[in-house]
Design a protein around this motif. Sequence first.
Motif, PDB file in Angstrom:
ATOM      1  N   ASP A  62     -34.271  21.691   8.340  1.00 56.28           N
ATOM      2  CA  ASP A  62     -34.593  20.462   7.601  1.00 56.28           C
ATOM      3  C   ASP A  62     -34.027  20.442   6.187  1.00 56.28           C
ATOM      4  OD1 ASP A  62     -36.027  19.445   9.820  1.00 56.28           O
ATOM      5  OD2 ASP A  62     -37.796  20.593   9.204  1.00 56.28           O
ATOM      6  N   THR A  63     -33.045  21.299   5.884  1.00 52.35           N
ATOM      7  CA  THR A  63     -32.368  21.256   4.592  1.00 52.35           C
ATOM      8  C   THR A  63     -31.191  20.298   4.647  1.00 52.35           C
ATOM      9  OG1 THR A  63     -32.994  23.533   4.082  1.00 52.35           O
ATOM     10  CG2 THR A  63     -31.130  22.627   2.859  1.00 52.35           C
ATOM     11  N   LEU A  64     -30.403  20.381   5.709  1.00 53.20           N
ATOM     12  CA  LEU A  64     -29.196  19.566   5.853  1.00 53.20           C
ATOM     13  C   LEU A  64     -29.486  18.275   6.599  1.00 53.20           C
ATOM     14  CD1 LEU A  64     -26.694  22.406   6.851  1.00 53.20           C
ATOM     15  CD2 LEU A  64     -27.129  21.445   4.572  1.00 53.20           C
ATOM     16  N   THR A 144     -25.286  21.220  14.101  1.00 50.85           N
ATOM     17  CA  THR A 144     -25.358  20.412  12.877  1.00 50.85           C
ATOM     18  C   THR A 144     -25.882  21.214  11.693  1.00 50.85           C
ATOM     19  OG1 THR A 144     -27.638  19.722  13.294  1.00 50.85           O
ATOM     20  CG2 THR A 144     -25.866  18.320  14.211  1.00 50.85           C
ATOM     21  N   GLY A 145     -26.533  22.321  11.952  1.00 48.61           N
ATOM     22  CA  GLY A 145     -27.163  23.092  10.886  1.00 48.61           C
ATOM     23  C   GLY A 145     -28.513  22.529  10.489  1.00 48.61           C
ATOM     24  N   MET A 146     -28.887  21.368  11.038  1.00 50.05           N
ATOM     25  CA  MET A 146     -30.149  20.734  10.639  1.00 50.05           C
ATOM     26  C   MET A 146     -31.373  21.529  11.102  1.00 50.05           C
ATOM     27  SD  MET A 146     -29.398  16.667  10.929  1.00 50.05           S
ATOM     28  CE  MET A 146     -27.793  16.350  11.636  1.00 50.05           C
ATOM     29  N   ALA A 147     -31.214  22.343  12.155  1.00 49.04           N
ATOM     30  CA  ALA A 147     -32.313  23.188  12.629  1.00 49.04           C
ATOM     31  C   ALA A 147     -32.292  24.545  11.934  1.00 49.04           C
ATOM     32  CB  ALA A 147     -32.218  23.366  14.141  1.00 49.04           C
ATOM     33  N   GLY A 148     -31.429  24.667  10.923  1.00 46.49           N
ATOM     34  CA  GLY A 148     -31.239  25.928  10.222  1.00 46.49           C
ATOM     35  C   GLY A 148     -29.960  26.587  10.720  1.00 46.49           C
ATOM     36  N   VAL A 149     -29.229  27.206   9.818  1.00 45.30           N
ATOM     37  CA  VAL A 149     -27.977  27.869  10.181  1.00 45.30           C
ATOM     38  C   VAL A 149     -27.707  28.983   9.171  1.00 45.30           C
ATOM     39  CG1 VAL A 149     -26.473  26.319   8.849  1.00 45.30           C
ATOM     40  CG2 VAL A 149     -25.569  27.463  10.893  1.00 45.30           C
ATOM     41  N   THR A 150     -27.030  30.020   9.624  1.00 42.20           N
ATOM     42  CA  THR A 150     -26.651  31.118   8.742  1.00 42.20           C
ATOM     43  C   THR A 150     -25.143  31.134   8.578  1.00 42.20           C
ATOM     44  OG1 THR A 150     -28.568  32.433   9.359  1.00 42.20           O
ATOM     45  CG2 THR A 150     -26.703  33.624   8.415  1.00 42.20           C
ATOM     46  N   TYR A 175     -23.455  19.275  -0.858  1.00 38.57           N
ATOM     47  CA  TYR A 175     -23.264  17.952  -1.457  1.00 38.57           C
ATOM     48  C   TYR A 175     -24.104  16.996  -0.633  1.00 38.57           C
ATOM     49  CZ  TYR A 175     -19.302  20.200  -3.706  1.00 38.57           C
ATOM     50  OH  TYR A 175     -18.517  21.064  -4.422  1.00 38.57           O
ATOM     51  N   LEU A 176     -25.121  16.419  -1.262  1.00 35.76           N
ATOM     52  CA  LEU A 176     -26.059  15.575  -0.551  1.00 35.76           C
ATOM     53  C   LEU A 176     -25.462  14.216  -0.220  1.00 35.76           C
ATOM     54  CD1 LEU A 176     -27.859  17.654  -2.221  1.00 35.76           C
ATOM     55  CD2 LEU A 176     -29.675  16.026  -1.818  1.00 35.76           C
ATOM     56  N   ALA A 177     -25.715  13.776   1.001  1.00 37.14           N
ATOM     57  CA  ALA A 177     -25.269  12.451   1.413  1.00 37.14           C
ATOM     58  C   ALA A 177     -26.078  11.396   0.676  1.00 37.14           C
ATOM     59  CB  ALA A 177     -25.476  12.275   2.917  1.00 37.14           C
TER      60      ALA A 177
END
Length: 179
Positions: A62-64, A144-150, A175-177
């Motif tokens: 939930d960061t991206l 997508t990295g939305m579930a967390g990614v390393t 860089y935030l959308a």
Amino acid sequence: STPQLGDILLAFYRLASADPGVVQPPTPPGSAPTVQVLCVGNGATTSSTTSVSLAQCAIPADTLAAGDRVEARFDMAHTGTSSGFTVDLKWGAAVLLTRSASATETMFTGRSDIGIHSAGAQWGSQYWGYTSSFAARVGSSTDTGMAGVTIDFMARMASTTTNSVTLRNYIVLRYLAPQ
């Protein structure tokens, strides 16, 4: 100390908010995007012939968001001249870049820009060394990295040696959308 000609100055602001999840108000059209430093630091050193993680940047779930852009930059140093080495940069299981360098390569740098969209991520990578030529690569992932990614900064030696590769520094920016 007093800033000198050529210095890069960064400013970070804290927002008074009861909700730490509130990042920034929407970016007005034509203005600069909001940038977050997700990870920054120095990495480890390896002389191993097996791929070793020199540093990781774990981006929580939930960061991206779709429309965000992530930028990963790194600089590595190689000591010795008896063995070449290979550098890898990973986004989860996806390899953003992989590059082998000769035994005489002393410095190596890389950059990857990852664009997040609703169905995955697309990236472009650039890398080069003191003696290695410039190279570039593009690719995509369903992650997508939305579930967390390393993001993993990795290296290995080409043969058994006392040579080493050191991750001198790295940074991962978001860089935030616009909302």
